[in-house]
Design an enzyme around this catalytic site. Structure first.
Site, PDB file in Angstrom:
ATOM      1  N   HIS A 194       0.859  -1.190   0.000  1.00  0.00           N
ATOM      2  CA  HIS A 194       0.000   0.000   0.000  1.00  0.00           C
ATOM      3  C   HIS A 194       0.892   1.235   0.000  1.00  0.00           C
ATOM      4  CE1 HIS A 194      -3.872  -2.115   0.653  1.00  0.00           C
ATOM      5  NE2 HIS A 194      -3.063  -3.024   1.156  1.00  0.00           N
ATOM      6  N   HIS A 250      -6.674 -11.314  -9.205  1.00  0.00           N
ATOM      7  CA  HIS A 250      -5.884 -10.123  -8.878  1.00  0.00           C
ATOM      8  C   HIS A 250      -4.807  -9.819  -9.918  1.00  0.00           C
ATOM      9  CE1 HIS A 250      -7.693 -10.266  -4.870  1.00  0.00           C
ATOM     10  NE2 HIS A 250      -7.146  -9.112  -4.619  1.00  0.00           N
ATOM     11  N   ASP A 273      -4.240 -13.936   0.386  1.00  0.00           N
ATOM     12  CA  ASP A 273      -4.934 -12.687   0.733  1.00  0.00           C
ATOM     13  C   ASP A 273      -6.442 -12.963   0.854  1.00  0.00           C
ATOM     14  OD1 ASP A 273      -5.428 -10.058   1.409  1.00  0.00           O
ATOM     15  OD2 ASP A 273      -4.927  -9.214  -0.550  1.00  0.00           O
ATOM     16  N   LEU A 306     -11.247  -4.474  -5.648  1.00  0.00           N
ATOM     17  CA  LEU A 306     -11.094  -5.823  -5.082  1.00  0.00           C
ATOM     18  C   LEU A 306     -10.914  -5.723  -3.570  1.00  0.00           C
ATOM     19  CD1 LEU A 306      -8.759  -7.486  -7.736  1.00  0.00           C
ATOM     20  CD2 LEU A 306     -11.079  -8.238  -7.133  1.00  0.00           C
TER      21      LEU A 306
HETATM   22 ZN   LIG Z   1      -3.643  -5.186   1.192  1.00  0.00          ZN
END
Ligand SMILES: [Zn+2]
Length: 382
Positions: A194, A250, A273, A306
């Protein structure tokens, strides 16, 4: 004592046809061909009937499954249900919530990790947020973000009673860069994620001890040929082990293949994830105080962003074989041995002295039987 006989063993560095694995208590004590190893008469024998016998999958990035959130007391149920997906070891992963909620959740997670039920082994917590960049929020809520400081991290680690093993953060925000040596000094893995860091900023972070990247390609500055960004840096620096989400949603299979070619399977850790909504039927649910929609094998916010994955790690291994075209022994490496090495565990290999975390996979690579430290924790009905 247990013996698994008649299986195709993926150690995973070697493939042994019709081999035998000997297990005593929690450990593997022998791995070899049927001729080379004698099964003691008192051993409980598991006939693998020609199936693949592989090390248990290790997931460094998992938020939950089947309606159970790993971030809180429901972590106990996550532990019980994961072996059905071949996962024997994992890091229980948080997301960004208001600070007081996060601290309470970390305490509840520590309670479960200290007194776990039978199932997959939760070997620690992966703190994903709140130390993220508002420019790469993904599904997270920037109102609850804060820059990483050593004091702030310590407050979270104290609530978690020392269970945080990996922290995903944006090194370019505030004084975060200066925290990296403190994290590594405390035995906590520093992971970029991120983040809108530039290549130069990542280079500096690597010098300071950054060694891991969360869900490579997602929520990070992409590669540009004049500014390689976070993605370029993750590919460039061998010091970084790159997490790869292989749910087929993804990341395009060609991009998965590019990462695996550039880094090699030895520097990639396959992760799910998985959202707490992983494995649930299509419908509208709530997670992180927002509506999340499950449809066509994906979890999304109303705007299409997502919201983590719907598939577990066993699907990731199948996708590396079916979509990327890796042979099974190669596909297993980032899902087993590399993740174990990242955590410094004697797991992830079928070898004497290693934990007896073992999965039997059928011809479609679906888990049929799962052992965690020698104990059968999952078995299909038939
Ligand atoms: Zn994340």
């Amino acid at each position: 004592m247990k013996a698994i006989v008649n299986g195709n063993l993926y150690t995973p560095d070697q493939v042994l046809a019709r081999g035998t694995v000997l297990i005593e208590d929690e450990w593997i004590t022998g791995v070899g061909s049927a001729d080379a190893l004698t099964v003691p008469p008192e051993a409980e024998v598991i006939d693998a009937e020609g199936m693949a016998v592989v090390p248990g999958f290790i997931d460094l990035h998992l938020h939950g499954l089947r309606g159970h959130d790993a971030m809180g007391p429901d972590l106990a149920q996550v532990i019980r249900e994961l072996p059905a997906f071949g996962v024997t070891t994992f890091l229980a992963t948080t997301l960004t919530l208001p600070r007081e909620e996060t601290l309470a959740a970390l305490q509840a997670m520590a309670d479960v990790l200290d007194w776990p039920p039978s199932g997959a082994q939760g070997v620690g917590i992966h703190l994903e947020g709140p130390f993220l960049s508002p420019t790469r929020q993904g599904m997270a809520t920037p109102d609850w973000f804060e820059p990483l400081t050593w004091d702030s991290f310590q407050a979270f680690q104290q609530a978690a009673r020392g269970h945080i093993r990996l922290v995903t953060f944006a090194p370019e925000v505030g004084e975060a860069m200066a925290c990296i040596p403190h994290l590594t000094g405390a035995g906590v893995l520093a992971a970029i994620g991120h983040s809108s860091a530039t290549f130069e900023q990542v280079a500096q972070a690597v010098q300071l001890g950054l060694c891991h990247a969360s869900h490579t390609f997602n929520a990070m500055r992409p590669l540009h040929h004049r500014e390689p960004g976070v993605v370029g840096a993750v590919m460039y620096f061998d010091q970084i082990v790159a997490q790869l989400i292989a749910d087929g949603v993804h990341i395009h299979p060609a991009v998965m293949a590019i990462l695996l070619r550039v880094k090699g399977v030895e520097r990639v850790a396959l992760v799910s994830d998985a959202a707490p909504l992983a494995g649930l039927p299509d419908g509208e649910y709530e997670w992180e105080h927002k509506p999340v929609f499950v449809r066509d094998g994906a979890c999304r916010l109303a705007d299409g962003t997502l919201a983590s994955a719907h598939a577990l790690l066993d699907a990731g291994v199948r996708n590396l074989v079916e979509l990327v075209g890796l042979p099974l022994e190669q596909a297993l490496v980032p899902a087993t041995r590399i993740a174990a090495e990242v955590l410094g565990l004697r797991k992830g290999r079928l070898a004497p002295g290693y934990d007896a975390d073992i999965v039997l996979l059928d011809g479609d690579l679906r888990p049929v039987l799962t052992l965690v430290r020698g104990e059968t924790v999952f078995e299909t009905e038939e």
